[in-house]
Write an enzyme that holds these catalytic residues in place. Structure first.
Site, PDB file in Angstrom:
ATOM      1  CG  HIS A 112       0.652   3.388   4.751  1.00  0.00           C
ATOM      2  ND1 HIS A 112       0.587   3.340   5.702  1.00  0.00           N
ATOM      3  CD2 HIS A 112       0.239   2.310   4.615  1.00  0.00           C
ATOM      4  CE1 HIS A 112       0.725   1.981   6.195  1.00  0.00           C
ATOM      5  NE2 HIS A 112       0.887   1.631   5.045  1.00  0.00           N
ATOM      6  CB  CYS A 139      -0.890  -0.418   1.192  1.00  0.00           C
ATOM      7  SG  CYS A 139      -2.063  -0.748   1.665  1.00  0.00           S
TER       8      CYS A 139
END
Length: 495
Positions: A139, A80
């Site tokens: 994130h 991610c």
């Protein structure tokens, strides 16, 4: 003065002023488009518009019919934080930090504003856009830097990109608790990982965090419609990221017995286990029915249950996307708004016995991308290979904003119109597990910087679309032919 002369002079003056005003308007720059950028976590291209007849994704499918739908968009890293770092900066990774979930925290957060924009959002903001983030765009689940079990901090991951960074953690209290939320208000951390990797709860959409994010986005669009300023609004949805939790009504859309299993149930031929992984994130949910392993697959029954859970999460997020798109249309701003839907990577649903991302096979690095511009009258399907680093320069072109010169991507603005391009190079690079992979329109060539053999993998998507057979040893001439293209993606990361 003679009345006729007076009236005539007024008429002439009025005409001159009118002509000058019209001319001035004609020479004014066109109003810049707004941007609605929707990020979806861990969504592989498992949607009806991508050819999966089982998935219920009516809202994303509706948008796809109005958009350029990219069938072969690849992220640069299958995790991610690193994937989003490359997206936001338009850069390929050049150090090992940029392969981690901490890339944005370590490379951007806490840094003073520099001449070069920290992200494309910052670049839009510097050029007159009002920027709003909701949920997970960088994130962190809410855009702030803090660890999973810490109180929320006031340190933004992207300190210069946002005019507003919004999130409602609801009964979960913090963004990270909400990210790993269960319907009773608990989370993976508070339950010490003694949880299942799925949940079906009798709650409405706001019984899980993504419903709250959609609610904020709908309200914010109403506010933005009153501003005399172009906006960039990004909404980051959590699902279908683990845990695969969704309201019961989305589970009820599926007959579990009819959900197909992976076409790749075994480890690919002539591939080292080092190219795969042991599903550590998935196995971290300690109350799972079974543990995943490369040694043997989970049972077919459990694999179907997990796929069912993942699909329910996709349908839940699809419904939230629909609320945001409907609000945009109801405001009338859709006529001057670019809409982009992007997912940060794919996910192995038992493919090669893996449950998770963190490989550089197609299942992990191919993701969703659809782009709708105000000029589009009808949608189109694009089969060219594009990279997530291409989104930055494309968006700048569409918004008439100058892009920094150091970007690694290239604009695919020409692909947003019908017609085949003869000069598109069809190349994308991805990085992970000590390896660099090149994707072309037919082949995937991967080379690893490690001791475990084989270190070279070649897949022919014309004959093997699921990458089940490494044919590098059988086609050394083809490896040699593709290697100079692969070399262009070698940023020195593993040297």
């Amino acid at each position: 003065m003679n009345s006729r002369l007076f009236i005539g002079s007024v008429v002439v003056t009025t005409l001159v002023v009118s002509v000058l005003f019209i001319g001035a308007r004609q020479h004014q720059p066109a109003q810049r488009p707004n941007v609605l950028f929707i990020c979806i976590d861990d969504l592989r291209p498992d949607l009806a518009c991508y050819g999966n007849p089982i998935i219920h994704s009516p809202n994303l499918d509706r948008l796809a019919k109005q958009s350029a739908l990219f069938m072969h968009q690849y992220v640069t890293q299958p995790t991610c934080g690193a994937s989003r770092y490359s997206l936001l900066t338009g850069r390929l990774p050049r150090n090992t930090v940029e392969l981690t979930n901490e890339a944005i925290e370590k490379e951007i957060a806490g840094k003073p504003r520099a001449e070069v924009p920290e992200t494309f959002i910052d670049n839009l903001r510097r050029n007159g856009y009002y920027t709003v983030g909701i949920g997970k765009i960088s994130h962190s689940a809410d855009g702030y830097v803090y660890k999973y079990e810490e109180p929320k901090s006031n340190v933004l991951e992207l300190p210069h990109s946002w005019d507003e960074m919004l999130f409602d953690p609801g009964k979960w209290k913090t963004g990270w608790n909400a990210f790993f939320a269960y319907a009773d208000g608990s989370n993976r951390q508070s339950r010490k990982a003694q949880v299942k990797p799925y949940e079906s709860a009798e709650v409405d959409d706001e019984g899980y965090p993504d419903g709250l994010s959609a609610k904020i986005a709908v309200a914010k669009l109403k506010e933005l419609s009153a501003r005399k300023q172009p906006f960039f609004l990004s909404v980051g949805f959590f699902k279908p990221h683990l845990p695969f939790n969704a309201p019961r009504k989305y589970w009820d859309l599926y007959d579990e017995t009819k959900i197909p299993l992976t076409p790749s149930p075994a480890v690919p031929e002539k591939v080292s286990a080092a190219s795969l992984h042991e599903s550590a994130e998935f196995n971290g949910y300690k109350q799972g029915d079974e543990q995943a392993s490369l040694e043997k697959p989970v049972s077919d029954a459990y694999a179907r249950k997990l796929r069912h859970a993942y699909y329910a999460g996709v349908s839940y997020t699809d419904a939230q996307v629909g609320k945001v798109l409907d609000a945009l249309a109801q405001s009338g701003m859709d006529k001057n708004t670019i809409v982009i839907v992007w997912s940060d990577h794919g996910w192995h649903l038992g493919d090669y016995r893996v449950w998770g991302k963190h490989t550089i096979f197609d299942q992990a690095v191919r993701s969703v991308l659809m782009v709708k511009t105000p000029a589009m009258k009808n949608g189109l399907v694009r089969k060219e290979v594009v990279s997530s680093v291409d989104i930055y320069p494309t968006l700048m072109e569409l918004c008439n904003v100058k892009a920094p010169t150091a970007l690694d991507g290239k604009s695919f603005g020409s692909l947003l119109k019908k017609g085949k391009l003869t000069h598109w190079d069809n190349v994308a690079y991805s990085y992970f597990k000590q390896g660099i992979t090149l994707r072309t329109d037919r082949y995937r060539l991967t080379k690893y910087f490690r001791t475990q053999e084989p270190t070279v993998e070649l897949y022919d998507h014309q004959n093997d679309p699921n990458e089940n057979h490494n044919v590098a040893g059988e086609h050394p001439d083809l490896v040699k032919h593709l290697s100079p293209i692969w070399d262009k993606g070698n940023t020195g990361l593993f040297n």
